[in-house]
Design a protein around this motif. Sequence first.
Motif, mmCIF file in Angstrom:
data_model
loop_
_atom_site.group_PDB
_atom_site.id
_atom_site.type_symbol
_atom_site.label_atom_id
_atom_site.label_comp_id
_atom_site.label_asym_id
_atom_site.label_seq_id
_atom_site.Cartn_x
_atom_site.Cartn_y
_atom_site.Cartn_z
ATOM 1 N N LYS A 217 0.955 -4.244 3.652
ATOM 2 C CA LYS A 217 1.374 -2.883 3.472
ATOM 3 C C LYS A 217 0.577 -2.554 2.214
ATOM 4 C CE LYS A 217 5.499 -1.015 4.339
ATOM 5 N NZ LYS A 217 6.980 -0.819 4.137
ATOM 6 N N ILE A 219 -1.190 0.585 -0.405
ATOM 7 C CA ILE A 219 -1.376 1.879 -0.549
ATOM 8 C C ILE A 219 -2.695 1.995 -0.985
ATOM 9 C CG2 ILE A 219 -0.857 3.409 -2.832
ATOM 10 C CD1 ILE A 219 1.612 1.735 -3.192
ATOM 11 N N LYS A 221 -5.138 4.447 -2.984
ATOM 12 C CA LYS A 221 -5.066 5.290 -4.183
ATOM 13 C C LYS A 221 -6.451 5.603 -4.909
ATOM 14 C CE LYS A 221 -1.474 4.383 -7.038
ATOM 15 N NZ LYS A 221 -0.876 5.382 -7.211
ATOM 16 N N SER A 227 -1.795 -3.046 -3.417
ATOM 17 C CA SER A 227 -0.545 -3.855 -2.553
ATOM 18 C C SER A 227 0.786 -2.980 -2.780
ATOM 19 C CB SER A 227 -0.250 -5.315 -3.022
ATOM 20 O OG SER A 227 0.401 -5.930 -2.124
ATOM 21 N N TYR A 228 1.285 -2.712 -1.808
ATOM 22 C CA TYR A 228 2.453 -2.063 -2.076
ATOM 23 C C TYR A 228 3.717 -2.267 -2.737
ATOM 24 C CZ TYR A 228 6.790 0.738 -0.660
ATOM 25 O OH TYR A 228 7.887 1.228 -0.691
ATOM 26 N N LYS A 229 4.265 -1.551 -3.367
ATOM 27 C CA LYS A 229 5.367 -1.885 -4.238
ATOM 28 C C LYS A 229 5.898 -0.559 -4.675
ATOM 29 C CE LYS A 229 7.179 -4.691 -7.904
ATOM 30 N NZ LYS A 229 6.811 -5.653 -9.113
ATOM 31 N N LYS A 230 7.364 -0.342 -4.484
ATOM 32 C CA LYS A 230 8.072 0.889 -4.799
ATOM 33 C C LYS A 230 7.678 1.511 -6.191
ATOM 34 C CE LYS A 230 12.152 0.429 -1.965
ATOM 35 N NZ LYS A 230 13.582 0.330 -1.821
ATOM 36 N N TYR A 233 4.218 3.321 -6.034
ATOM 37 C CA TYR A 233 4.023 4.528 -4.879
ATOM 38 C C TYR A 233 4.542 5.812 -5.403
ATOM 39 C CZ TYR A 233 4.791 6.328 -0.408
ATOM 40 O OH TYR A 233 4.616 7.330 0.851
ATOM 41 N N LYS A 235 4.895 9.000 -3.265
ATOM 42 C CA LYS A 235 4.857 9.298 -1.933
ATOM 43 C C LYS A 235 4.392 10.849 -1.525
ATOM 44 C CE LYS A 235 9.517 11.803 -2.330
ATOM 45 N NZ LYS A 235 10.945 12.026 -1.622
ATOM 46 N N ASP A 238 -0.008 9.175 -2.273
ATOM 47 C CA ASP A 238 -0.533 7.982 -1.790
ATOM 48 C C ASP A 238 -0.527 8.012 -0.327
ATOM 49 O OD1 ASP A 238 -1.195 7.383 -4.554
ATOM 50 O OD2 ASP A 238 0.845 6.101 -4.715
ATOM 51 N N ILE A 240 -0.058 5.243 2.783
ATOM 52 C CA ILE A 240 0.393 3.651 3.029
ATOM 53 C C ILE A 240 0.008 3.335 4.553
ATOM 54 C CG2 ILE A 240 2.090 2.104 3.232
ATOM 55 C CD1 ILE A 240 3.666 3.575 1.320
ATOM 56 N N ASN A 242 -0.914 -0.450 7.178
ATOM 57 C CA ASN A 242 -0.943 -1.668 7.380
ATOM 58 C C ASN A 242 -2.345 -2.354 7.652
ATOM 59 O OD1 ASN A 242 1.649 -2.646 7.026
ATOM 60 N ND2 ASN A 242 2.484 -1.536 8.865
#
Length: 304
Positions: A217, A219, A221, A227-230, A233, A235, A238, A240, A242
């Motif tokens: 997953k 992002i 940007k 690499s996605y991390k809360k 991110y 919303k 950005d 998202i 796969n």
Amino acid sequence: MKLFKDTSDEKNIKYLESESINIIREVASQCNNPVLLFSGGKDSIVLLKILEKSFWPNSIPFKVLHIDTGFNFKEVIFFRNKIKNKLKENFIIRNVEDTIKKNGLIKSEILNRNKIQSITLLEAIKEFNFDVCLGGARRDEEKSRAKERIFSFRDKLGRWNPKKQRPELWNLYNSKIKKKENIRIFPISNWTELDIWKYIYYEKINIPSIYLAHKRKIIIKNGSLISYKKKNYNKNKDIIKNITVRFRTVGDINCTCPIISNANTLYKIIKETLILRSTERGFTRIDDSISESAMEKRKKEGYF
């Protein structure tokens, strides 16, 4: 499948290994309390392997130190813990989180922990009285690395001054330092990213799975893949997706970018590395691509 096209390729890898072993043994003969800086990345993994070969069949006489930023990839931490279990008390971990608490810093304001990481490293050097830190830096990583000599001297505050480095004629190294000064030594300085991958392939060295192409997953940007991390991110801004990616380098999850790739084996990584034209860190580390002098400024402040 055969990797080396001719014996000269294999001889080059063996020559580089021999040079690095010679440097490490020079450290052991001249210095009092060396430590290997271990990040869990491919360069420090290769350096650890060479360290083992340098003293075989005896055990490694140096400590191994990992500075944990708290923003590491889980695959790298999993791999690090396996090394820690193998080396036991010779493997030391010091945490940036502890430095943040100790200095009363606000976590929410610290996205990139490189500066704090330098403080944690300098505190660990003082705690254990290390006079030498061995690192896995290579001269082809980015521009400031090319200024670095194999024996890189730091002052009492851990700062690096490129104008005050010593000549290294005929592979002779002068390790004399004053009290509280420190030397950073880079035994794989003359290696390239391609050499590292060939050595890993040739020696059948285990690496973190993050280096091999996999679905992840991601992002998107400002044109970069992260690499996605809360925590990183937004919303509202950005995107998202796969995507099948791999990592050329591993650092903080907030600033380390993967590349789109289908290279899911070491052989495929080597083939891909042959045609890559971007530098390893400049393309995949946001903190290094901000300016050409970003890494040099951090080294002057005490960075690895």
